[in-house]
Design an enzyme around this catalytic site. Structure first.
Site, PDB file in Angstrom:
ATOM      1  N   ARG A  89       0.817  -1.230   0.000  1.00  0.00           N
ATOM      2  CA  ARG A  89       0.000   0.000   0.000  1.00  0.00           C
ATOM      3  C   ARG A  89       0.843   1.269   0.000  1.00  0.00           C
ATOM      4  NH1 ARG A  89      -1.697   2.687   4.043  1.00  0.00           N
ATOM      5  NH2 ARG A  89      -1.640   0.960   5.517  1.00  0.00           N
ATOM      6  N   TYR A 149     -14.760  11.315 -19.534  1.00  0.00           N
ATOM      7  CA  TYR A 149     -15.095   9.931 -19.206  1.00  0.00           C
ATOM      8  C   TYR A 149     -16.159   9.932 -18.099  1.00  0.00           C
ATOM      9  CZ  TYR A 149     -14.708   5.238 -17.398  1.00  0.00           C
ATOM     10  OH  TYR A 149     -14.998   3.981 -16.970  1.00  0.00           O
ATOM     11  N   ASP A 164      -6.282  13.194 -19.080  1.00  0.00           N
ATOM     12  CA  ASP A 164      -6.567  11.762 -19.147  1.00  0.00           C
ATOM     13  C   ASP A 164      -6.068  11.316 -20.520  1.00  0.00           C
ATOM     14  OD1 ASP A 164      -7.680   9.244 -19.567  1.00  0.00           O
ATOM     15  OD2 ASP A 164      -9.398   9.668 -18.260  1.00  0.00           O
ATOM     16  N   LYS A 193      -7.028  -0.102 -20.327  1.00  0.00           N
ATOM     17  CA  LYS A 193      -7.274   0.038 -21.761  1.00  0.00           C
ATOM     18  C   LYS A 193      -6.006  -0.284 -22.559  1.00  0.00           C
ATOM     19  CE  LYS A 193     -11.154   1.239 -19.999  1.00  0.00           C
ATOM     20  NZ  LYS A 193     -11.531   2.614 -19.726  1.00  0.00           N
TER      21      LYS A 193
END
Ligand SMILES: *Cc1c(COP(=O)(O)O)cnc(C)c1O
Length: 384
Positions: free
Chosen positions: A49, A103, A175, A200
């Site tokens: 983490r 998006y 983005d 993607k």
């Protein structure tokens, strides 16, 4: 690899950020699944983490090399990267300007969560520099863009927007999912922070959910401070999958872009298609701008069928091209934005963004275009 300068793109994809297998000299990176590391001899406390396992740290070097930034961070999803990065730069009372076509998940995050944090936001009217300028306030801290956009593939002028941001002491975020670093490196146009849904093109095989952000050391440190609190890190097995995917990203994305240009030209000539949206077509209003800032025009396009040809019937009649929600895999897929990605918008909101009900978004894969064309032809013929 010590020095990344001057390496070609395929070499970066293949080699930068490998985890060396010192013990057995295996050809690929070993996976370090440990959640616990000894703290003798190390100044960094390693913990998944904290985004600093060997696999995480090394993969970030590959992504930074691709985006030409000093550093990067990888996340459990694109939205984890987007939300963590936005919350790192926006505090109570701050303001952000976001471009109108975004998006859906990013849009939802802003309108559903920002009020809780006391963060103000505005969306632009269109993609012109004037419409960004108009929304800037004294407390604006971030300009946020997405180019090419989903699903109409509009192009935002990265140099103009980042220039406007710099004049006002504002950070620019992009983005960069649709272009990928293969087709566009926004840092060359003054953009500060590059965000990705690695689900993607970086993943490219529809089997990895991940996100990434690439930026300067200073900005990555800021983002890391929030990231460790929000905890959006990803498993080292997934990191390893993503490393493997990135090795072929240039080959895949180049081929997808080449195929998409061919398919766009084919569809533009098809009598049953009324409109094609692809930034690589001369008929696209942003063609000149796209040529200036993109190396290739990407694997995404969208199109409208002529009146009387039902888009859902058409997609159901396809045999090779799959109807599918996500995008950018090596397999070709299509979807109706009205039925899926933009279903939550009202018909008025969709109309305002130019999204017609018959619009079809096409994520072009690596197949032979002759087979894709044959599939489209047989589907159209079956509707007679
Ligand atoms: C898919 C996508 C996202 C969100 O990524 P997830 O990995 O699904 O969280 C963000 N931006 C764009 C442009 C996307 O296509």
């Amino acid at each position: 690899m010590k020095e990344n300068k001057n390496l070609g793109i395929n070499t970066i994809c293949t080699h930068v950020g490998e985890v060396k297998d010192e013990q057995f000299k295996g050809a690929v990176s070993p996976i370090y699944m440990s959640t616990s590391y000894a703290f003798d001899n190390v100044d960094v406390k390693r913990y998944p983490r904290y985004f600093n396992t060997p696999n995480q740290e090394m993969l970030c070097k590959k992504i930074a090399a691709l985006e030409k930034t000093e550093n990067a961070l990888i996340f459990g999803s694109g939205m984890a990267a987007v939300s963590t990065t936005l919350l790192a730069f926006l505090h109570k009372g701050d303001h952000i300007v976001l471009q109108q076509t975004l998006y859906g998940g990013t849009y939802n995050f802003v309108v559903e969560e920002f009020d809780k944090f006391g963060i103000e936001y505005s969306f632009t009217q269109d993609l012109s520099i004037e419409s960004f300028q108009k929304e800037i306030k004294p407390n604006t801290k971030v300009l946020y863009i997405e180019t090419p956009s989903n699903p109409l593939l509009t192009i935002t002028d990265m140099k103009a927007i980042s220039g406007l941001a710099k004049e006002n002491g504002i950070v620019t975020m992009i983005d960069n999912t649709f272009a990928s670093p293969i087709n566009q490196t926004p840092i060359d146009f003054g953009v500060d922070i590059m965000l990705h849904s690695a689900t993607k093109y970086m993943g490219g095989h529809s089997d990895v959910l991940a996100g990434a952000v690439a930026a300067s050391n200073l900005h990555i440190d800021l983002i890391w401070n929030v990231a460790k609190n929000l905890g959006g890190s990803l498993s080292d097995f997934t990191v390893w999958m993503l490393e493997r995917s990135l090795k072929t990203m240039n080959l895949r994305v180049k081929r997808q872009s080449k195929n998409a240009l061919k398919m766009a030209k084919y569809l533009e000539k098809n009598a049953k298609v009324s409109k094609v949206y692809y930034p690589g077509l001369k008929s696209h209003p942003d063609y000149q701008l796209a040529k200036k800032q993109m190396k290739n025009f990407g694997g995404m396009l969208s199109f409208e069928l002529c009146d009387g040809v039902n888009s859902m019937d058409f997609m159901n009649a396809l045999q090779l091209i799959k109807p599918s929600m996500s995008l950018a895999g090596i397999e070709s897929t299509m979807l109706s934005p009205t039925q899926t990605s933009h279903a939550l918008l009202s018909p008025e909101e969709r109309a305002q963004q130019g999204i017609k009900d018959g619009l079809i978004r096409f994520s072009v894969g690596i197949e032979e275009t002759k087979d894709l064309i044959a599939d489209i032809e047989q589907a159209l013929d079956s509707l007679q």
